[in-house]
Design an enzyme around this catalytic site. Structure first.
Site, PDB file in Angstrom:
ATOM      1  N   ASP A  55      -4.428  -7.416  -3.367  1.00  0.00           N
ATOM      2  CA  ASP A  55      -3.148  -6.763  -3.107  1.00  0.00           C
ATOM      3  C   ASP A  55      -3.138  -6.628  -1.594  1.00  0.00           C
ATOM      4  OD1 ASP A  55      -1.228  -4.828  -2.419  1.00  0.00           O
ATOM      5  OD2 ASP A  55      -1.267  -4.064  -4.463  1.00  0.00           O
ATOM      6  N   HIS A  56      -2.362  -7.456  -0.925  1.00  0.00           N
ATOM      7  CA  HIS A  56      -2.562  -7.540   0.524  1.00  0.00           C
ATOM      8  C   HIS A  56      -2.228  -6.238   1.245  1.00  0.00           C
ATOM      9  CE1 HIS A  56       1.760  -8.440   0.751  1.00  0.00           C
ATOM     10  NE2 HIS A  56       1.691  -8.191   2.030  1.00  0.00           N
ATOM     11  N   HIS A  88       1.834  -3.058  -4.730  1.00  0.00           N
ATOM     12  CA  HIS A  88       1.782  -2.451  -3.392  1.00  0.00           C
ATOM     13  C   HIS A  88       2.123  -0.948  -3.415  1.00  0.00           C
ATOM     14  CE1 HIS A  88       1.619  -6.575  -2.455  1.00  0.00           C
ATOM     15  NE2 HIS A  88       2.888  -6.809  -2.213  1.00  0.00           N
TER      16      HIS A  88
HETATM   17  C1  BG6 Z   1       4.740  -9.825  -1.302  1.00  0.00           C
HETATM   18  C2  BG6 Z   1       6.000  -9.945  -2.092  1.00  0.00           C
HETATM   19  O1  BG6 Z   1       3.679  -9.403  -2.111  1.00  0.00           O
HETATM   20  O2  BG6 Z   1       4.903  -8.890  -0.257  1.00  0.00           O
HETATM   21  C3  BG6 Z   1       7.173 -10.298  -1.211  1.00  0.00           C
HETATM   22  O3  BG6 Z   1       5.840 -10.934  -3.089  1.00  0.00           O
HETATM   23  C4  BG6 Z   1       7.268  -9.354  -0.040  1.00  0.00           C
HETATM   24  O4  BG6 Z   1       8.378 -10.275  -1.963  1.00  0.00           O
HETATM   25  C5  BG6 Z   1       5.918  -9.247   0.666  1.00  0.00           C
HETATM   26  O5  BG6 Z   1       8.252  -9.846   0.857  1.00  0.00           O
HETATM   27  C6  BG6 Z   1       5.950  -8.177   1.729  1.00  0.00           C
HETATM   28  O6  BG6 Z   1       4.752  -8.185   2.444  1.00  0.00           O
HETATM   29  P1  BG6 Z   1       4.681  -7.556   3.895  1.00  0.00           P
HETATM   30  O7  BG6 Z   1       3.247  -7.669   4.266  1.00  0.00           O
HETATM   31  O8  BG6 Z   1       5.605  -8.340   4.753  1.00  0.00           O
HETATM   32  O9  BG6 Z   1       5.132  -6.153   3.728  1.00  0.00           O
END
Ligand code: BG6
Length: 513
Positions: free
Chosen positions: A201-202, A264
């Site tokens: 989960d980045h 997230h």
């Molecule tokens: C991803 C989603 O996990 O996270 C995308 O699939 C979203 O829809 C993205 O745009 C957002 O990531 P960050 O790091 O730009 O907040």
């Protein structure tokens, strides 16, 4: 690696040793590899964080040579790396560690050839049999790819001491609801031990998200007020300006609740609400996060319309430019009922959070990009300064996850001069200006941790399942009751009016970002 050392401990970082290994990326011609994974590996390499014996294999279905693959990655890195321009001397060496392997995901012959290639790389690059398999592919391939890797001897028994190791990073979404996540887990656990599974989960790799733990548990001043006695409400906002772009097919299947809330946003809720863990070990931290999810009050049928709000963007304006609505996007049905905005009111029914609402909202095509956690404190007693109808702003602790990462505390202050009006002011800490650098990309941290064998910043099976358990009833209700008012917010607005009604009914309002 010593199990007691943790990525959040600076002392632990430098003393962790990193094993040689090969990283195999499944889905190496996809968007994620171009935008995130290739730049992450490049920056890890440049900063000397990769093992000195390292190779990376891109596994995908398109025909390509190693040379073309390298050229394409070079372009991707030049375009998307956080560090620019490309470091040519470093790249010229580094590219010799990158390889391409063409195969279908279900073709045994492809895995036999992959096993041969990996053995060759072990002898040429000294990678000693250690493997990270990164599954950046459509979820329907997760289980079949893992089954093939196991069948062809590429997944090892983790209980054999001293032998090489193999780990699998699985991209989200892990399941579509509680049942499918449980079924996927059952299937992959035939081949993998939980210690080998890294559900990514980045958001957990973002510096500011990691800092939440440090902020809460390395500063004694906050702990005593971090509860229902002092906190009136918590607001978590994940706002994006972008629409769904070219991901119409994906969005039509998933929608915002599955795309960003289940993973997230729920991770952010757990980190804000968790109790202090008994140690910084992966299991201790994840145990506490799961307890938060277990304490979230289940949604009941009467909540579905009032406290589980969905929205879909229509045409509108972003930064003064006209943009199309969701239903006009490529690969989207003209009468789609998929949500691109979600707002929920949650309660964490435990001693610390009794009665404190957590308002969360996540949406695409909102006026600006911003992810923030706001802790809004109870009003000071009004006996002194709030007489005659004057009301002061409550104290707010705002943790900005992105952009402009930092922490701000809003306090009330006397304006200089004899008339003594009171005005809220902000004490603002900004990572960029204080530390003089922007934080590394989340994927760098997470790939590095996986190579080190540290799963703290990855989601454990019970976390994922518990999160689905909370949200699945909402998904089921929404599937049965399509929202006939869609599109219900114009692009460039802060979401549907009914989300405002939800919070206003509680005599509160959304924060202005
Ligand atoms: C991803 C989603 O996990 O996270 C995308 O699939 C979203 O829809 C993205 O745009 C957002 O990531 P960050 O790091 O730009 O907040």
């Amino acid at each position: 690696m010593r199990a007691d050392l943790h990525p959040l401990e600076e002392a632990g970082r430098s003393s962790r040793t990193i094993d040689p290994c090969v990283l195999v990326i499944f889905g190496a011609t996809g968007d994620l590899t171009s935008r995130k994974l290739a730049p992450a590996i490049y920056n890890l390499g440049r900063e000397g964080l990769l093992p000195s014996n390292f190779a990376c294999v891109g596994f995908a279905r398109r025909e390509k040579t190693d040379e073309t693959f390298r050229e394409e990655l070079k372009t991707d890195i030049s375009n998307f790396s956080r560090t620019k321009p490309l470091d040519e001397p470093f790249w010229n060496n580094f590219q010799n560690q990158l390889f391409y392997h063409q195969s279908e995901f279900d073709d045994d012959a492809g895995y036999i050839k992959l096993a041969t290639l990996l053995k060759q790389l072990d002898s040429r690059h000294g990678t000693r049999g250690n493997r990270v398999f990164y599954l950046s592919i459509q979820p329907k391939y997760f289980a079949p790819v893992i089954e093939k890797l196991s069948k062809h001897g590429l997944i090892y028994d983790p209980h054999k001491n001293g032998g090489p190791w193999s780990r699998v990073i699985i991209e989200k979404p892990f399941g579509r609801d509680f049942d499918s996540a449980a079924a996927l887990q059952k299937e992959i656990s035939k081949y993998l031990d939980e210690s080998q599974i890294y559900r990514i989960d980045h958001y957990l790799g973002k510096e500011t998200v990691q800092n939440l733990l440090v902020f809460r548990f390395a500063n004694s001043i906050f702990e005593s007020i971090w509860n229902y006695k002092h906190i009136d409400q918590v607001q978590i906002t994940v706002a994006e300006e972008i629409g769904i772009g070219t991901r119409g097919n994906f969005y039509e299947e998933e929608g915002m609740l599955r795309d960003m809330v289940q993973n997230h946003v729920m991770q952010l809720v757990s980190l804000v609400a968790m109790e202090p863990p008994v140690s910084l070990s992966a299991s201790a931290i994840r145990d506490e996060k799961v307890k938060v999810l277990q304490s979230i009050r289940p949604f009941l049928p009467h909540d579905f319309e009032t406290h589980a709000i969905r929205g879909q963007y229509g045409p509108g304006f972003i930064n003064g430019q006209p943009v199309i609505g969701y239903r006009q996007e490529q690969n989207v049905h003209a009468d789609s009922h998929i949500e691109t905005y979600v707002a929920l009111r949650l309660f964490v029914d435990n001693w610390r959070w009794a009665g404190v609402p957590f308002y969360i909202r996540a949406g695409k095509r909102l006026p600006k990009r911003g992810t923030e956690i706001a802790i809004i404190f109870k009003d000071a007693p009004g006996v002194l300064f709030q007489q005659h109808g004057h009301k002061h702003d409550p104290n707010v602790l705002a943790m900005r996850i992105q952009p402009d990462e930092g922490i701000a505390l809003k306090i009330n202050c006397k304006v200089p001069g004899p008339s003594s009006p009171i005005q809220p002011v902000k004490m603002d800490f900004r990572y960029g200006s204080y530390f003089g650098q922007s934080p590394p990309e989340a994927y760098e941290r997470l790939i590095w941790d996986c190579i080190l064998g540290d799963s703290t910043l990855f989601a454990r099976c019970d976390e994922v399942e518990q999160s689905w358990q909370i949200l699945t009833p909402i998904l089921e209700y929404w599937a049965k009751h399509p929202n006939e008012t869609f599109p219900n917010y114009p692009s460039g607005s802060w979401g549907p009016e009914i989300a405002d009604t939800m919070i206003q009914t509680d005599n509160r309002s959304w924060r202005i970002l």
